[in-house]
Scaffold this active site. Structure first.
Site, PDB file in Angstrom:
ATOM      1  N   ASN A   7     124.181 -24.948  16.798  1.00 24.74           N
ATOM      2  CA  ASN A   7     125.576 -24.923  17.241  1.00 24.74           C
ATOM      3  C   ASN A   7     126.368 -25.851  16.324  1.00 24.74           C
ATOM      4  O   ASN A   7     126.279 -27.067  16.433  1.00 24.74           O
ATOM      5  CB  ASN A   7     125.632 -25.402  18.705  1.00 24.74           C
ATOM      6  CG  ASN A   7     127.033 -25.376  19.275  1.00 24.74           C
ATOM      7  OD1 ASN A   7     128.005 -25.087  18.565  1.00 24.74           O
ATOM      8  ND2 ASN A   7     127.160 -25.681  20.548  1.00 24.74           N
ATOM      9  N   ARG A  91     125.267 -20.177  17.769  1.00 28.06           N
ATOM     10  CA  ARG A  91     126.396 -20.022  18.681  1.00 28.06           C
ATOM     11  C   ARG A  91     127.634 -19.728  17.843  1.00 28.06           C
ATOM     12  O   ARG A  91     127.952 -20.478  16.917  1.00 28.06           O
ATOM     13  CB  ARG A  91     126.611 -21.309  19.461  1.00 28.06           C
ATOM     14  CG  ARG A  91     127.801 -21.180  20.362  1.00 28.06           C
ATOM     15  CD  ARG A  91     128.187 -22.468  20.965  1.00 28.06           C
ATOM     16  NE  ARG A  91     129.341 -22.239  21.835  1.00 28.06           N
ATOM     17  CZ  ARG A  91     130.246 -23.161  22.088  1.00 28.06           C
ATOM     18  NH1 ARG A  91     130.145 -24.360  21.567  1.00 28.06           N
ATOM     19  NH2 ARG A  91     131.257 -22.887  22.874  1.00 28.06           N
ATOM     20  N   HIS A 180     132.992 -19.310  27.005  1.00 25.67           N
ATOM     21  CA  HIS A 180     131.864 -19.839  27.804  1.00 25.67           C
ATOM     22  C   HIS A 180     130.975 -18.710  28.318  1.00 25.67           C
ATOM     23  O   HIS A 180     130.274 -18.880  29.328  1.00 25.67           O
ATOM     24  CB  HIS A 180     132.345 -20.623  29.057  1.00 25.67           C
ATOM     25  CG  HIS A 180     133.110 -21.870  28.778  1.00 25.67           C
ATOM     26  ND1 HIS A 180     134.231 -22.228  29.478  1.00 25.67           N
ATOM     27  CD2 HIS A 180     132.921 -22.849  27.877  1.00 25.67           C
ATOM     28  CE1 HIS A 180     134.694 -23.379  29.023  1.00 25.67           C
ATOM     29  NE2 HIS A 180     133.912 -23.780  28.033  1.00 25.67           N
ATOM     30  N   GLY A 210     133.598 -28.293  32.451  1.00 30.72           N
ATOM     31  CA  GLY A 210     133.285 -29.403  31.552  1.00 30.72           C
ATOM     32  C   GLY A 210     134.601 -29.959  31.051  1.00 30.72           C
ATOM     33  O   GLY A 210     135.615 -29.878  31.756  1.00 30.72           O
ATOM     34  N   ASN A 211     134.635 -30.496  29.834  1.00 34.01           N
ATOM     35  CA  ASN A 211     135.929 -30.916  29.275  1.00 34.01           C
ATOM     36  C   ASN A 211     136.856 -29.719  29.198  1.00 34.01           C
ATOM     37  O   ASN A 211     138.032 -29.796  29.517  1.00 34.01           O
ATOM     38  CB  ASN A 211     135.730 -31.519  27.888  1.00 34.01           C
ATOM     39  CG  ASN A 211     135.218 -32.929  28.005  1.00 34.01           C
ATOM     40  OD1 ASN A 211     135.660 -33.692  28.858  1.00 34.01           O
ATOM     41  ND2 ASN A 211     134.263 -33.270  27.158  1.00 34.01           N
ATOM     42  N   GLY A 212     136.291 -28.605  28.706  1.00 29.43           N
ATOM     43  CA  GLY A 212     136.977 -27.321  28.827  1.00 29.43           C
ATOM     44  C   GLY A 212     136.427 -26.683  30.092  1.00 29.43           C
ATOM     45  O   GLY A 212     135.347 -27.064  30.545  1.00 29.43           O
ATOM     46  N   ARG A 241     143.523 -30.103  28.164  1.00 25.63           N
ATOM     47  CA  ARG A 241     144.309 -28.867  27.973  1.00 25.63           C
ATOM     48  C   ARG A 241     145.094 -28.535  29.234  1.00 25.63           C
ATOM     49  O   ARG A 241     144.593 -28.729  30.335  1.00 25.63           O
ATOM     50  CB  ARG A 241     143.377 -27.697  27.646  1.00 25.63           C
ATOM     51  CG  ARG A 241     142.772 -27.796  26.274  1.00 25.63           C
ATOM     52  CD  ARG A 241     141.803 -26.658  26.010  1.00 25.63           C
ATOM     53  NE  ARG A 241     140.543 -27.184  25.520  1.00 25.63           N
ATOM     54  CZ  ARG A 241     139.396 -26.532  25.535  1.00 25.63           C
ATOM     55  NH1 ARG A 241     139.329 -25.307  26.022  1.00 25.63           N
ATOM     56  NH2 ARG A 241     138.309 -27.087  25.064  1.00 25.63           N
ATOM     57  N   ASP A 283     138.286 -38.185  31.055  1.00 22.85           N
ATOM     58  CA  ASP A 283     136.941 -38.181  31.619  1.00 22.85           C
ATOM     59  C   ASP A 283     137.017 -38.315  33.137  1.00 22.85           C
ATOM     60  O   ASP A 283     137.623 -39.242  33.669  1.00 22.85           O
ATOM     61  CB  ASP A 283     136.121 -39.346  31.023  1.00 22.85           C
ATOM     62  CG  ASP A 283     134.658 -39.211  31.383  1.00 22.85           C
ATOM     63  OD1 ASP A 283     134.339 -39.217  32.595  1.00 22.85           O
ATOM     64  OD2 ASP A 283     133.835 -39.075  30.465  1.00 22.85           O
ATOM     65  N   ARG A 285     134.967 -39.200  35.368  1.00 25.55           N
ATOM     66  CA  ARG A 285     134.427 -40.396  36.018  1.00 25.55           C
ATOM     67  C   ARG A 285     135.500 -41.484  36.074  1.00 25.55           C
ATOM     68  O   ARG A 285     135.677 -42.132  37.106  1.00 25.55           O
ATOM     69  CB  ARG A 285     133.183 -40.893  35.283  1.00 25.55           C
ATOM     70  CG  ARG A 285     131.981 -40.007  35.572  1.00 25.55           C
ATOM     71  CD  ARG A 285     130.865 -40.250  34.619  1.00 25.55           C
ATOM     72  NE  ARG A 285     131.179 -39.675  33.300  1.00 25.55           N
ATOM     73  CZ  ARG A 285     130.279 -39.381  32.404  1.00 25.55           C
ATOM     74  NH1 ARG A 285     129.008 -39.610  32.639  1.00 25.55           N
ATOM     75  NH2 ARG A 285     130.619 -38.853  31.243  1.00 25.55           N
ATOM     76  N   GLY A 331     129.278 -30.201  32.847  1.00 23.49           N
ATOM     77  CA  GLY A 331     129.334 -31.639  33.136  1.00 23.49           C
ATOM     78  C   GLY A 331     129.889 -31.994  34.509  1.00 23.49           C
ATOM     79  O   GLY A 331     129.259 -32.723  35.276  1.00 23.49           O
ATOM     80  N   GLU A 334     128.184 -29.614  37.566  1.00 23.59           N
ATOM     81  CA  GLU A 334     126.799 -29.949  37.913  1.00 23.59           C
ATOM     82  C   GLU A 334     126.698 -31.323  38.564  1.00 23.59           C
ATOM     83  O   GLU A 334     125.847 -31.545  39.422  1.00 23.59           O
ATOM     84  CB  GLU A 334     125.932 -30.004  36.636  1.00 23.59           C
ATOM     85  CG  GLU A 334     125.700 -28.660  36.007  1.00 23.59           C
ATOM     86  CD  GLU A 334     125.163 -28.780  34.580  1.00 23.59           C
ATOM     87  OE1 GLU A 334     124.563 -29.806  34.220  1.00 23.59           O
ATOM     88  OE2 GLU A 334     125.355 -27.816  33.818  1.00 23.59           O
ATOM     89  N   GLU A 384     122.888 -23.316  27.819  1.00 17.28           N
ATOM     90  CA  GLU A 384     123.382 -22.339  26.843  1.00 17.28           C
ATOM     91  C   GLU A 384     122.375 -22.150  25.715  1.00 17.28           C
ATOM     92  O   GLU A 384     122.219 -21.050  25.187  1.00 17.28           O
ATOM     93  CB  GLU A 384     124.735 -22.792  26.300  1.00 17.28           C
ATOM     94  CG  GLU A 384     125.822 -22.633  27.354  1.00 17.28           C
ATOM     95  CD  GLU A 384     127.083 -23.417  27.048  1.00 17.28           C
ATOM     96  OE1 GLU A 384     128.046 -22.813  26.592  1.00 17.28           O
ATOM     97  OE2 GLU A 384     127.104 -24.631  27.308  1.00 17.28           O
TER      98      GLU A 384
HETATM   99  P1  ADP Z   1     132.022 -30.185  27.193  1.00 16.14           P
HETATM  100  O1  ADP Z   1     130.660 -29.596  26.912  1.00 16.14           O
HETATM  101  O2  ADP Z   1     133.083 -29.184  27.528  1.00 16.14           O
HETATM  102  O3  ADP Z   1     132.471 -31.213  26.195  1.00 16.14           O
HETATM  103  P2  ADP Z   1     130.698 -31.352  29.507  1.00 16.14           P
HETATM  104  O4  ADP Z   1     130.154 -30.115  30.126  1.00 16.14           O
HETATM  105  O5  ADP Z   1     129.756 -32.290  28.859  1.00 16.14           O
HETATM  106  O6  ADP Z   1     131.903 -31.032  28.536  1.00 16.14           O
HETATM  107  O7  ADP Z   1     131.482 -32.161  30.681  1.00 16.14           O
HETATM  108  C1  ADP Z   1     132.133 -33.371  30.462  1.00 16.14           C
HETATM  109  C2  ADP Z   1     132.744 -33.852  31.779  1.00 16.14           C
HETATM  110  O8  ADP Z   1     131.708 -33.999  32.755  1.00 16.14           O
HETATM  111  C3  ADP Z   1     133.453 -35.215  31.688  1.00 16.14           C
HETATM  112  O9  ADP Z   1     134.737 -35.138  32.267  1.00 16.14           O
HETATM  113  C4  ADP Z   1     132.561 -36.133  32.530  1.00 16.14           C
HETATM  114  O10 ADP Z   1     133.301 -37.099  33.222  1.00 16.14           O
HETATM  115  C5  ADP Z   1     131.921 -35.187  33.499  1.00 16.14           C
HETATM  116  N1  ADP Z   1     130.647 -35.739  33.964  1.00 16.14           N
HETATM  117  C6  ADP Z   1     129.500 -35.851  33.274  1.00 16.14           C
HETATM  118  N2  ADP Z   1     128.542 -36.481  34.016  1.00 16.14           N
HETATM  119  C7  ADP Z   1     129.126 -36.785  35.201  1.00 16.14           C
HETATM  120  C8  ADP Z   1     128.678 -37.446  36.398  1.00 16.14           C
HETATM  121  N3  ADP Z   1     127.438 -37.915  36.526  1.00 16.14           N
HETATM  122  N4  ADP Z   1     129.558 -37.563  37.413  1.00 16.14           N
HETATM  123  C9  ADP Z   1     130.798 -37.091  37.306  1.00 16.14           C
HETATM  124  N5  ADP Z   1     131.291 -36.460  36.204  1.00 16.14           N
HETATM  125  C10 ADP Z   1     130.467 -36.318  35.171  1.00 16.14           C
END
Ligand code: ADP
Length: 399
Positions: A7, A91, A180, A210-212, A241, A283, A285, A331, A334, A384
């Site tokens: 990727n 990918r 996705h 996730g971020n997206g 976004r 983020d 968190r 992220g 899950e 993925e």
């Molecule tokens: P991408 O692949 O789109 O960059 P991810 O799928 O890795 O993104 O997701 C990132 C997001 O997941 C972030 O906003 C992060 O805060 C959140 N995240 C990751 N682990 C945790 C967790 N243990 N608790 C809460 N949020 C989490």
């Protein structure tokens, strides 16, 4: 059989060598800062210390060469020679309208990928560079392109067409593509397994957060609608976004507030969403932590996020004539059970009832709905890379 999954980003390269008998990775690696000072490769193998190589890499050719060296290294490697890599799965973000499934890369495919650059100017070029670099180093190994857009090519016209002059679609291919796809497909298959049903008999709503982020309606195993559109900017509110906005805001920003098109692009892609609303972070968190300390804007950002996802769930419930299950992945989906709860609050009217006790899980596969819930709710870690490897194996076995 071993499949190498690659990727490529503009200055990074993620890889996994997957043993298809066990479906487990032999090695997982990341190359960062390609073409920038401080290039570094980090490879992880279960039960061993991390293998780190810091050496200049001027381009993706150097990076791929180093990846292959790391995989066959006498001490840190996991295979004896490159012959043990049976195929490479790449990918690729955008496959346009031509590819509704993965393909073996040949000259014609490469030509079409070049044509797709205008549809994904940020993502497709590094994907193409990665394929070219691998082809150079592994001349006799089959290369397969697995597209983020392919799974959504089953959408009907009424879902993928915008209310724009039809010529824009015909001449310029302006339509909804969705992204996705590999993740939505993977988690929907796992959900069907969990329900002990054939996916062809199920209506599934998948939320890749996730971020997206995107939400997809999967009827009888096929994507019939998805929240991302012509680009990954459309749909739910995301980390940075905006997601859906009134398109007239764009012209207002340009005509009334003096933004350039580049500034609008930056604003909508990098400064909006959870970051823009909260003013704290993109983020989750950080934003959750701020909200729990009473930060009003952080809580507001979360509320807007939950609401934007809830609306898509409602829309897809109607689009499919009901849903058998709702899946959360990536992220946030899950890990952040607080987010799953925030989204599901108010969806009881659709027979979606989350069990607050069962839901207290992070990063593992779990059914989190109440026994009385008509719609099953699952948290499913996405994979993925495994999906790309599986598709690659299927394609080369059927060649
Ligand atoms: P991408 O692949 O789109 O960059 P991810 O799928 O890795 O993104 O997701 C990132 C997001 O997941 C972030 O906003 C992060 O805060 C959140 N995240 C990751 N682990 C945790 C967790 N243990 N608790 C809460 N949020 C989490």
């Amino acid at each position: 059989m071993n499949i190498l999954v690659v990727n490529c980003g503009s200055s990074s390269l993620k890889y996994q060598l997957i043993n298809m008998l066990t479906e487990k990775p032999l090695a997982v690696g990341l190359v960062e800062r390609i073409g920038i000072q401080g290039s570094i490769l980090t490879q992880k193998v279960e039960g061993r210390d991390k293998y780190i190589i810091e050496t200049p890499m001027k381009d993706h050719n150097d990076a791929i060469k180093l990846v292959l060296d790391a995989l066959v290294d006498n001490v840190h490697g996991v295979i004896k020679s490159m012959d043990e890599i049976n195929a490479v799965g790449h990918r690729v973000v955008h496959g346009g309208e031509k590819y509704s499934s993965s393909v073996v890369v040949d000259d014609e495919v490469m030509k079409y990928l070049d044509e797709c650059i205008k549809l994904a100017p940020l993502h497709n070029p590094p994907n193409i560079i990665g394929i070219e670099a691998c082809k150079k180093m592994m001349k006799d190994t089959p290369m397969v392109a697995v597209f983020d857009t392919a799974f959504h090519q089953t959408m009907p016209e009424e879902a993928y067409l915008y209310g724009l002059p039809y010529e824009l679609y015909e001449k310029h291919h302006i339509r909804r593509y969705g992204f996705h796809g590999t993740s939505h497909k993977y988690v929907s298959q796992i959900a069907a397994e969990c329900m002990h049903k054939d996916i062809k008999d199920l209506n599934i709503i998948t939320c890749h957060l996730g971020n997206g982020g995107s939400v997809t309606a999967i009827k009888n195993g096929k994507s019939i609608d998805t929240s991302m559109g012509f680009t990954p900017l459309q749909g739910i509110v995301m980390g940075t976004r905006s997601g859906d906005i009134d398109p007239a805001i764009v012209t207002y920003l340009v005509d009334e507030l003096g933004y350039s098109t580049k500034e609008v692009n930056d604003l909508l892609n990098k400064k909006s969403g959870i970051l823009g609303l909260s003013g704290t972070s993109s983020d989750f968190r950080d934003v959750r932590a701020a909200a729990s300390e009473g930060d009003h804007r952080a809580q507001l950002a979360l509320n807007v996020y939950y609401y934007s996802i809830r609306k898509y769930i409602g829309a897809y419930f109607v689009a499919m004539g009901g849903a058998d299950c709702l899946v959360f992945t990536a992220g946030i989906g899950e890990n952040a059970y607080e987010t799953r709860e925030g989204i599901c609050e108010g969806l009881e009217c659709l027979g979606i009832e989350i069990d607050l006790e069962k839901d207290k899980v992070r990063g593992e596969l779990a059914e989190v709905s109440k026994d009385s819930s008509k719609v099953k709710i699952f948290a499913i870690p996405t994979n993925e890379e495994l999906m790309i490897a599986k598709e690659t194996m299927e394609i080369i076995n059927n060649k």
